[in-house]
Design a protein around this motif. Structure first.
Motif, PDB file in Angstrom:
ATOM      1  N   TRP A 110      12.753   2.785  -6.732  1.00  0.00           N
ATOM      2  CA  TRP A 110      12.130   1.760  -7.573  1.00  0.00           C
ATOM      3  C   TRP A 110      11.417   0.727  -6.700  1.00  0.00           C
ATOM      4  N   ALA A 111      12.098   0.311  -5.628  1.00  0.00           N
ATOM      5  CA  ALA A 111      11.506  -0.680  -4.726  1.00  0.00           C
ATOM      6  C   ALA A 111      10.234  -0.137  -4.089  1.00  0.00           C
ATOM      7  N   GLU A 112      10.235   1.138  -3.710  1.00  0.00           N
ATOM      8  CA  GLU A 112       9.050   1.747  -3.104  1.00  0.00           C
ATOM      9  C   GLU A 112       7.898   1.833  -4.107  1.00  0.00           C
ATOM     10  N   ASN A 113       8.204   2.222  -5.346  1.00  0.00           N
ATOM     11  CA  ASN A 113       7.163   2.273  -6.385  1.00  0.00           C
ATOM     12  C   ASN A 113       6.554   0.891  -6.604  1.00  0.00           C
ATOM     13  N   MET A 114       7.417  -0.120  -6.596  1.00  0.00           N
ATOM     14  CA  MET A 114       6.942  -1.486  -6.775  1.00  0.00           C
ATOM     15  C   MET A 114       6.091  -1.909  -5.573  1.00  0.00           C
ATOM     16  N   ARG A 115       6.525  -1.559  -4.376  1.00  0.00           N
ATOM     17  CA  ARG A 115       5.782  -1.927  -3.167  1.00  0.00           C
ATOM     18  C   ARG A 115       4.373  -1.340  -3.195  1.00  0.00           C
ATOM     19  N   LEU A 116       4.275  -0.060  -3.572  1.00  0.00           N
ATOM     20  CA  LEU A 116       2.965   0.590  -3.618  1.00  0.00           C
ATOM     21  C   LEU A 116       2.058  -0.064  -4.656  1.00  0.00           C
ATOM     22  N   MET A 117       2.624  -0.391  -5.801  1.00  0.00           N
ATOM     23  CA  MET A 117       1.824  -1.045  -6.837  1.00  0.00           C
ATOM     24  C   MET A 117       1.369  -2.430  -6.390  1.00  0.00           C
ATOM     25  N   LEU A 118       2.261  -3.171  -5.719  1.00  0.00           N
ATOM     26  CA  LEU A 118       1.912  -4.509  -5.256  1.00  0.00           C
ATOM     27  C   LEU A 118       0.887  -4.453  -4.124  1.00  0.00           C
ATOM     28  N   GLN A 119       1.027  -3.480  -3.240  1.00  0.00           N
ATOM     29  CA  GLN A 119       0.039  -3.334  -2.158  1.00  0.00           C
ATOM     30  C   GLN A 119      -1.362  -3.159  -2.723  1.00  0.00           C
ATOM     31  N   GLU A 120      -1.476  -2.262  -3.691  1.00  0.00           N
ATOM     32  CA  GLU A 120      -2.779  -2.002  -4.309  1.00  0.00           C
ATOM     33  C   GLU A 120      -3.280  -3.249  -5.039  1.00  0.00           C
ATOM     34  N   TYR A 121      -2.389  -3.942  -5.698  1.00  0.00           N
ATOM     35  CA  TYR A 121      -2.766  -5.134  -6.455  1.00  0.00           C
ATOM     36  C   TYR A 121      -3.224  -6.251  -5.516  1.00  0.00           C
ATOM     37  N   HIS A 122      -2.471  -6.464  -4.445  1.00  0.00           N
ATOM     38  CA  HIS A 122      -2.849  -7.514  -3.488  1.00  0.00           C
ATOM     39  C   HIS A 122      -4.194  -7.196  -2.824  1.00  0.00           C
ATOM     40  N   ARG A 123      -4.441  -5.911  -2.612  1.00  0.00           N
ATOM     41  CA  ARG A 123      -5.720  -5.520  -2.018  1.00  0.00           C
ATOM     42  C   ARG A 123      -6.872  -5.799  -2.986  1.00  0.00           C
ATOM     43  N   ASP A 124      -6.659  -5.489  -4.261  1.00  0.00           N
ATOM     44  CA  ASP A 124      -7.716  -5.679  -5.259  1.00  0.00           C
ATOM     45  C   ASP A 124      -7.881  -7.141  -5.666  1.00  0.00           C
ATOM     46  N   PHE A 125      -6.766  -7.885  -5.619  1.00  0.00           N
ATOM     47  CA  PHE A 125      -6.815  -9.278  -6.059  1.00  0.00           C
ATOM     48  C   PHE A 125      -6.162 -10.173  -4.999  1.00  0.00           C
ATOM     49  N   PRO A 126      -6.803 -10.325  -3.867  1.00  0.00           N
ATOM     50  CA  PRO A 126      -6.187 -11.053  -2.745  1.00  0.00           C
ATOM     51  C   PRO A 126      -6.001 -12.547  -2.997  1.00  0.00           C
ATOM     52  N   LEU A 127      -6.642 -13.068  -4.034  1.00  0.00           N
ATOM     53  CA  LEU A 127      -6.543 -14.500  -4.301  1.00  0.00           C
ATOM     54  C   LEU A 127      -5.448 -14.841  -5.317  1.00  0.00           C
ATOM     55  N   ARG A 128      -4.869 -13.808  -5.963  1.00  0.00           N
ATOM     56  CA  ARG A 128      -3.819 -14.048  -6.960  1.00  0.00           C
ATOM     57  C   ARG A 128      -2.457 -14.119  -6.275  1.00  0.00           C
ATOM     58  N   GLU A 129      -1.579 -14.932  -6.832  1.00  0.00           N
ATOM     59  CA  GLU A 129      -0.239 -15.072  -6.238  1.00  0.00           C
ATOM     60  C   GLU A 129       0.554 -13.780  -6.309  1.00  0.00           C
ATOM     61  N   GLY A 130       0.417 -13.060  -7.412  1.00  0.00           N
ATOM     62  CA  GLY A 130       1.182 -11.832  -7.537  1.00  0.00           C
ATOM     63  C   GLY A 130       0.905 -11.120  -8.843  1.00  0.00           C
ATOM     64  N   PHE A 131       1.623 -10.012  -9.043  1.00  0.00           N
ATOM     65  CA  PHE A 131       1.478  -9.152 -10.221  1.00  0.00           C
ATOM     66  C   PHE A 131       2.260  -9.772 -11.380  1.00  0.00           C
ATOM     67  N   PRO A 132       1.688  -9.837 -12.581  1.00  0.00           N
ATOM     68  CA  PRO A 132       2.434 -10.377 -13.733  1.00  0.00           C
ATOM     69  C   PRO A 132       3.708  -9.571 -13.986  1.00  0.00           C
TER      70      PRO A 132
ATOM     71  N   ARG B   9       6.912  -4.655 -15.659  1.00  0.00           N
ATOM     72  CA  ARG B   9       8.053  -4.078 -16.383  1.00  0.00           C
ATOM     73  C   ARG B   9       7.576  -2.985 -17.341  1.00  0.00           C
ATOM     74  N   SER B  10       6.505  -3.268 -18.080  1.00  0.00           N
ATOM     75  CA  SER B  10       6.023  -2.277 -19.050  1.00  0.00           C
ATOM     76  C   SER B  10       5.468  -1.032 -18.362  1.00  0.00           C
ATOM     77  N   ARG B  11       4.939  -1.199 -17.150  1.00  0.00           N
ATOM     78  CA  ARG B  11       4.372  -0.040 -16.434  1.00  0.00           C
ATOM     79  C   ARG B  11       5.425   0.798 -15.726  1.00  0.00           C
ATOM     80  N   LEU B  12       6.357   0.140 -15.043  1.00  0.00           N
ATOM     81  CA  LEU B  12       7.310   0.875 -14.192  1.00  0.00           C
ATOM     82  C   LEU B  12       8.734   0.910 -14.739  1.00  0.00           C
ATOM     83  N   PHE B  13       9.102  -0.071 -15.574  1.00  0.00           N
ATOM     84  CA  PHE B  13      10.505  -0.192 -15.967  1.00  0.00           C
ATOM     85  C   PHE B  13      10.642  -0.412 -17.469  1.00  0.00           C
ATOM     86  N   ALA B  14       9.965   0.422 -18.241  1.00  0.00           N
ATOM     87  CA  ALA B  14       9.969   0.263 -19.697  1.00  0.00           C
ATOM     88  C   ALA B  14      11.377   0.416 -20.283  1.00  0.00           C
TER      89      ALA B  14
END
Length: 642
Positions: free
Chosen positions: A443-465, A470-475
């Protein structure tokens, strides 16, 4: 052994009911038809005080082959069996079938009663005794004491009581801890009281006022009153015969075969995985044979799905799935008996491995290996298997139900697995959830990969909502469970949390070189604009920003306080705002009040900007409006004095 349930077994008319009456004074044949025919049809109940003072309940079961199903409803909860064999007839067909049932249910403690000894001579009695000893060889009752009794003359009754008392000391007491489980073997209504269900309490403690669930129908009920051995009690414990007066339900809602249980403790299922044993007297059993399953006090039609072969031959055992025609409730380790569909006779039985089983594909190695682990595995292996099969967070209570282990064993084993880092605990309020460490890391690895991609696409945002993640990975998790998981991951240094966002620990919002250049250009534009700044759209066009990037940069600048939102689509450089505030405060300190027009002239701007600035300073508690003028707030005046 504080509580003891004794059951009778044996061929029809071998003297079981007369024996119970001789021992207790109670005639358990209560039906008119039983009196007329001289045989037991339904279950009979009586209480018995042993020489040691110990109280026992006696279940008198029918011996006629037509009423074996009634016998099976009463024999499931007994601790000690009295196998009654008439001296004048010896071993008969139902003697053998009842012995098969005793063997299948593994009732390990018993006394053989040679009844009606007053009808035969010594020589004949010795022959019957030898026959019985030979008959019991290789069975679970091999070596059981044999007592010669006459219910008519009273011969041997005292010896029988002493023998029962002695054998009873070897019986293990049923667990009074854990959930309440009482299979219903009889139900009736009493005028003025309502529905009464009786049965042997298999586990737990039942108290007046307790909430119960009638399974498998999931009907809510409550205990009005309790009786044990005919006496009203406030509490009944595992191992006792109990009559439960229920409120909120009708008789037809609690048929024989129902189970009274702690709410939420049992799960109805149409499939049971089991170790199945085919008796040596049975015919070969083909896959998908339709049979009668006797589980607890229930009789249910089902099909036997042989998982590791196509046909089961007599004396063999197999892993099987029982596919039920109506739902049942069970616990791992429960024993059952199977009778053929037609002609009806006992052909086998076994032990439940998984009481809430998924559908399996036959002849699959992975299925067989999994069931073998569940059947013979250690508590650690069983809990790890359950966590692996569910691959989500589970409570200790859910693991108790899924594994069939007792509550204390589950909690102790989970503690050990957490210490060994094979399981991760997830605290939540007054509850603790458990997750396989392997799944937690995945789960942590899936989250890390999603956050890496998100931070790359949105480097100015604090983080992923958080809620979107939760709805995407932990429904399968609710919001509270997900928040608790995130807190554990933050403690482990895997993520960092904001109010509504989650980010990688090492991530800090930062513009890339191109964005940094664009930001500096924008800030210069707003600095030069002073109190007459351009609209955001105009400023971004001058810099050459695309609309989606412009919005990202705007949110970043606002969050970093590099721009100040004064009104909708009106932004100022913070240095300009500070200068305007100071000019306004100095003016008001000297003049006491100011109009919009005076503000316009003071700041060398237009009404378009002067009015929003004054409203902004009102919100900031620097000024307050009095009619069409502004004055300093009390807090601002005091600050100026200090």
């Amino acid at each position: 052994m504080t509580h003891l349930i004794i059951g009778t077994a044996g061929h029809v008319d071998h003297g079981k009911t007369m024996l119970v009456k001789a021992l207790t004074g109670v005639d358990t044949d209560r039906l008119k038809e039983e009196k007329e025919r001289g045989i037991s049809i339904e279950l009979g109940f009586a209480s018995l005080t042993l020489p040691s003072g110990r109280q026992a309940g006696i279940v008198d079961v029918p011996g006629h082959e037509r009423f074996i199903k009634n016998m099976l409803a009463g024999v499931g909860g007994i601790d000690l069996v009295l196998l009654v064999i008439a001296a004048d007839e010896g071993i008969m067909p139902q003697t053998k079938e009842h012995m098969d049932i005793i063997q299948l249910l593994q009732i390990a403690r018993g006394v053989v009663v040679l009844s009606k000894v007053d009808l035969v001579d010594r020589e004949w009695l010795d022959l019957v005794r030898e026959e019985v000893v030979e008959f019991l060889k290789g069975t679970i009752l091999e070596g059981a004491p044999v007592v010669e009794v006459s219910s008519v003359t009273g011969q041997g009754l005292d010896e029988l009581l002493r023998t029962i008392d002695l054998v009873a000391q070897e019986v293990k007491e049923k667990p009074a801890t854990g959930y309440v489980r009482l299979p219903v073997d009889r139900v009736f209504s009493i005028t003025g009281f309502g529905t009464v269900a009786t049965g042997t309490l298999w586990s737990g403690i039942l108290r007046t006022g307790d909430a119960l669930e009638i399974m498998p129908r999931k009907i809510a009920a409550r205990v009005r009153t309790l009786q044990v051995h005919g006496r009203k009690v406030e509490e009944a414990r595992a191992g006792q015969r109990v009559a439960v007066n229920l409120t909120g339900v009708e008789v037809e809602e609690v048929p024989r075969g129902s189970v009274l249980a702690t709410p939420g403790s049992l799960t109805p299922s149409y499939r049971l995985d089991a170790r199945f044993v085919l008796l040596g007297t049975a015919r070969p059993l083909k896959n998908r044979s339709r049979v009668r399953l006797h589980l607890g006090t229930a009789e249910i039609m089902c099909r036997v799905i042989l998982l590791d072969r196509d046909e089961l031959t007599p004396h063999e055992t197999a892993l099987a799935q029982l596919e039920l025609e109506e739902p049942a409730v069970a616990v791992r380790g429960d024993r059952f008996v199977v009778r053929s569909y037609s002609p009806v006779r006992t052909i086998g039985g076994g032990k439940i491995i998984d009481p809430v089983a998924p559908k399996h594909r036959r002849l699959r190695r992975e299925v067989i290996e999994s069931l073998l682990t569940r059947e013979k595995g250690t508590p650690e292996e069983l809990l790890l298997q359950q966590l692996n099969s569910h691959r989500t967070i589970l409570t200790a209570e859910e693991l108790v139900r899924a594994s069939g282990l007792d509550e204390n064993t589950v909690k102790d084993t989970l503690h050990s697995l957490v210490e060994k880092k094979q399981v991760r605990s997830i605290p939540l309020e007054n509850q603790v959830y458990y997750l396989l460490q392997e799944v937690y890391l995945q789960w942590a690895e899936n989250m890390r990969l999603m956050l890496q991609e998100y931070h790359r696409d949105f480097p100015l945002r604090e983080g992923f909502p958080k809620e979107e993640m939760r709805s995407r990975l932990f429904a399968g998790l609710n919001s509270k469970q997900f928040q608790s998981l995130l807190q554990v991951m933050e403690e482990d240094g895997l993520v960092k949390l904001y109010a509504q966002e989650v980010a990688l620990t090492e991530f800090t919002p930062k513009p890339n070189p191109k964005q940094e250049q664009q930001i500096q250009q924008l800030l210069e534009i707003y600095r030069e604009g002073n109190c007459q700044p351009p609209a955001w759209g105009e400023a971004t066009r001058r810099v050459g920003l695309e609309s989606h990037t412009a919005q990202e940069i705007l949110q970043y600048l606002l969050k970093k306080c590099m721009l100040v939102r004064v009104a909708d689509d009106l932004y100022f450089h913070p240095a300009c705002v500070d200068r305007a505030r100071q000019a306004l405060v100095d003016y008001l300190r000297e003049k006491g009040e100011i109009t919009v027009g005076e503000t316009r002239d003071l700041l060398q701007t237009s009404r378009k900007y002067a009015l929003p600035l004054l409203e902004y300073f009102d919100r900031e508690k620097t000024t307050r409006r009095v009619e069409d003028k502004r004055v300093l707030t009390r807090a601002e005046k005091q600050k100026n004095r200090s």
